[in-house]
Design a protein around this motif. Structure first.
Motif, mmCIF file in Angstrom:
data_model
loop_
_atom_site.group_PDB
_atom_site.id
_atom_site.type_symbol
_atom_site.label_atom_id
_atom_site.label_comp_id
_atom_site.label_asym_id
_atom_site.label_seq_id
_atom_site.Cartn_x
_atom_site.Cartn_y
_atom_site.Cartn_z
ATOM 1 N N THR A 49 0.832 -1.211 0.000
ATOM 2 C CA THR A 49 0.000 0.000 0.000
ATOM 3 C C THR A 49 0.861 1.253 0.000
ATOM 4 O O THR A 49 0.586 2.231 -0.713
ATOM 5 C CB THR A 49 -0.912 -0.014 1.231
ATOM 6 O OG1 THR A 49 -1.699 -1.207 1.215
ATOM 7 C CG2 THR A 49 -1.843 1.193 1.218
ATOM 8 N N ALA A 50 1.932 1.219 0.840
ATOM 9 C CA ALA A 50 2.819 2.383 0.899
ATOM 10 C C ALA A 50 3.516 2.618 -0.433
ATOM 11 O O ALA A 50 3.671 3.758 -0.884
ATOM 12 C CB ALA A 50 3.851 2.191 2.016
ATOM 13 N N ALA A 76 2.352 1.732 -3.371
ATOM 14 C CA ALA A 76 1.356 2.274 -4.300
ATOM 15 C C ALA A 76 1.087 3.742 -4.009
ATOM 16 O O ALA A 76 0.977 4.580 -4.922
ATOM 17 C CB ALA A 76 0.054 1.467 -4.191
ATOM 18 N N ARG A 77 1.005 4.076 -2.697
ATOM 19 C CA ARG A 77 0.765 5.475 -2.347
ATOM 20 C C ARG A 77 1.949 6.344 -2.745
ATOM 21 O O ARG A 77 1.786 7.474 -3.192
ATOM 22 C CB ARG A 77 0.518 5.597 -0.842
ATOM 23 C CG ARG A 77 0.089 7.005 -0.448
ATOM 24 C CD ARG A 77 -0.150 7.119 1.025
ATOM 25 N NE ARG A 77 -0.520 8.475 1.383
ATOM 26 C CZ ARG A 77 -0.592 8.939 2.614
ATOM 27 N NH1 ARG A 77 -0.312 8.119 3.612
ATOM 28 N NH2 ARG A 77 -0.943 10.173 2.849
ATOM 29 N N THR A 78 3.170 5.798 -2.578
ATOM 30 C CA THR A 78 4.362 6.557 -2.973
ATOM 31 C C THR A 78 4.349 6.845 -4.464
ATOM 32 O O THR A 78 4.655 7.950 -4.915
ATOM 33 C CB THR A 78 5.629 5.764 -2.590
ATOM 34 O OG1 THR A 78 5.619 5.526 -1.186
ATOM 35 C CG2 THR A 78 6.873 6.550 -2.968
ATOM 36 N N GLU A 100 1.700 6.974 -6.314
ATOM 37 C CA GLU A 100 0.641 7.950 -6.570
ATOM 38 C C GLU A 100 1.093 9.361 -6.182
ATOM 39 O O GLU A 100 0.824 10.340 -6.887
ATOM 40 C CB GLU A 100 -0.606 7.554 -5.764
ATOM 41 C CG GLU A 100 -1.797 8.489 -5.955
ATOM 42 C CD GLU A 100 -2.319 8.509 -7.384
ATOM 43 O OE1 GLU A 100 -2.970 9.506 -7.753
ATOM 44 O OE2 GLU A 100 -2.056 7.547 -8.125
ATOM 45 N N ILE A 101 1.797 9.458 -5.032
ATOM 46 C CA ILE A 101 2.281 10.775 -4.583
ATOM 47 C C ILE A 101 3.293 11.329 -5.584
ATOM 48 O O ILE A 101 3.282 12.522 -5.927
ATOM 49 C CB ILE A 101 2.886 10.668 -3.168
ATOM 50 C CG1 ILE A 101 1.773 10.401 -2.153
ATOM 51 C CG2 ILE A 101 3.633 11.944 -2.813
ATOM 52 C CD1 ILE A 101 2.288 10.136 -0.761
ATOM 53 N N ARG A 112 1.413 12.473 -8.536
ATOM 54 C CA ARG A 112 0.740 13.737 -8.231
ATOM 55 C C ARG A 112 1.741 14.883 -8.173
ATOM 56 O O ARG A 112 1.456 15.998 -8.639
ATOM 57 C CB ARG A 112 0.001 13.614 -6.887
ATOM 58 C CG ARG A 112 -0.705 14.881 -6.424
ATOM 59 C CD ARG A 112 -1.725 15.360 -7.414
ATOM 60 N NE ARG A 112 -2.403 16.557 -6.939
ATOM 61 C CZ ARG A 112 -3.124 17.365 -7.690
ATOM 62 N NH1 ARG A 112 -3.259 17.095 -8.999
ATOM 63 N NH2 ARG A 112 -3.711 18.417 -7.178
ATOM 64 N N GLN A 164 4.422 16.142 1.309
ATOM 65 C CA GLN A 164 3.167 16.751 1.746
ATOM 66 C C GLN A 164 3.248 18.262 1.756
ATOM 67 O O GLN A 164 2.333 18.972 1.324
ATOM 68 C CB GLN A 164 2.799 16.245 3.156
ATOM 69 C CG GLN A 164 1.427 16.687 3.623
ATOM 70 C CD GLN A 164 0.323 16.073 2.787
ATOM 71 O OE1 GLN A 164 0.473 14.972 2.271
ATOM 72 N NE2 GLN A 164 -0.768 16.791 2.628
#
Length: 330
Positions: A170-171, A173-175, A177-178, A181, A268
């Motif tokens: 998950t991390a 995938a989130r990385t 995605e980040i 983005r 962030q």
């Protein structure tokens, strides 16, 4: 109760061997020693040792059955003496039987005592074995409990590992995605910088054009000085807006450089700063739009002033022509 011949033979052989090793001194071997050597149970050893002891007692003190010499030499003695001797013989035989009986009883008591001692030894051994078995069972129970605990810990570790793997996926995938983005935001910010640069260029060109127009208006007529001053004031306001927009654009560019330097550690905060830069861009675009509208209004006013000046010049020329015509008439 009888015993098997094979067991009886082993018991007799073991007893004879132990008795010979002791030197045949009259000390019979114990039931427990014979049991261990013959490898039989306690009951067979007890019955077999009783028979073996009776055999040894019979061999050691055989009963005399022939007439003693005292009777043979007393043929001439009176019947009373013969009877007396017979009684003595009977008494001796009785005493011998009594002695044998006493010896057998003593042997039986000794045998019973040995059996009791062996039984007590076996009981102690059995109790010790039970205690050892209890300790072994306790150790086995503890080992099983430890195995169960270890299995539970292993299962918990497996669950934690699975959760950690899922969290890692998950991390990751989130990385991704980040990062995607962030790339999009960088592209938008670059586009915003390009738009801001374009706005600055347009504002600079507009400022130069307005400045030239203002100078032309000042040179054209003194009557429009007030309006020219107003135009100059608006031009100054426009310069101020342009300077503000430039400062915001520069601040956005500096923020972009800082964000690029810290993008890996502070994604962030980069997003927040990019959002703020986007807001500043929107404000700059809005300011540029307002400047364009004010410039358009100023252009309209300047066009109106130009038209008025043209009309004034035409009126002046008409007046001068009329004056010249009147002077000629006079």
């Amino acid at each position: 109760m009888g015993i098997a011949k094979e067991a009886r033979d082993r018991i007799f052989a073991a007893a004879n061997s132990l008795y010979e090793q002791a030197g045949c001194a009259g000390n019979f071997p114990t039931v427990d020693a014979v049991r261990k050597l013959a490898k039989v149970n306690m009951n067979d050893a007890s019955v077999g040792m009783k028979e073996w002891r009776r055999t040894q007692a019979t061999q050691a003190a055989p009963v005399a059955v022939q007439v003693p010499e005292a009777v043979q030499h007393a043929n001439a003695v009176a019947l009373a003496n013969l009877w007396h001797e017979a009684q003595e013989l009977a008494n001796e035989s009785l005493r011998a039987v009594q002695a044998g009986w006493d010896a057998e009883r003593i042997e039986a008591e000794t045998l019973n005592k040995q059996i009791g001692d062996a039984y007590e030894a076996l009981s102690l051994t059995f109790d010790a074995a039970q205690q050892d078995a209890a300790l072994v069972k306790m150790s086995i129970d503890q080992s099983e409990a430890m195995v169960q605990d270890l299995q539970a810990e292993l299962e918990a570790a497996t669950v934690a590992l699975t959760a950690a793997k899922a969290a890692t996926v998950t991390a990751d995938a989130r990385t991704v995605e980040i990062k995607r983005r962030a790339d999009e935001l960088r592209s938008e910010l670059d586009h915003a910088h390009q738009e801001a640069s374009q706005v600055r260029e347009e504002l600079a060109a507009l400022r130069q054009a307005r400045h030239a127009e203002v100078e032309a208006l000042r040179a054209a007529t003194a009557a429009q000085q007030a309006r020219s001053d107003e135009a100059v004031a608006k031009a100054d306001a426009l310069r101020t807006d342009l300077a503000t927009a430039r400062a915001k654009a520069d601040a956005a560019q500096d923020a972009l450089q800082q964000e690029r330097a810290q993008a890996a550690a502070e994604l962030q905060r980069l997003v927040q700063q990019l959002d703020q830069a986007k807001t500043d861009r929107d404000q700059a675009v809005q300011t540029a739009t307002q400047a364009r509208e004010e410039a358009a209004n100023l252009r309209g006013k300047m066009d109106a002033i130009t038209d008025q000046n043209s009309q004034l010049l035409q009126t002046l020329k008409s007046a001068q022509a009329k004056g010249a015509s009147n002077s000629k008439k006079e």
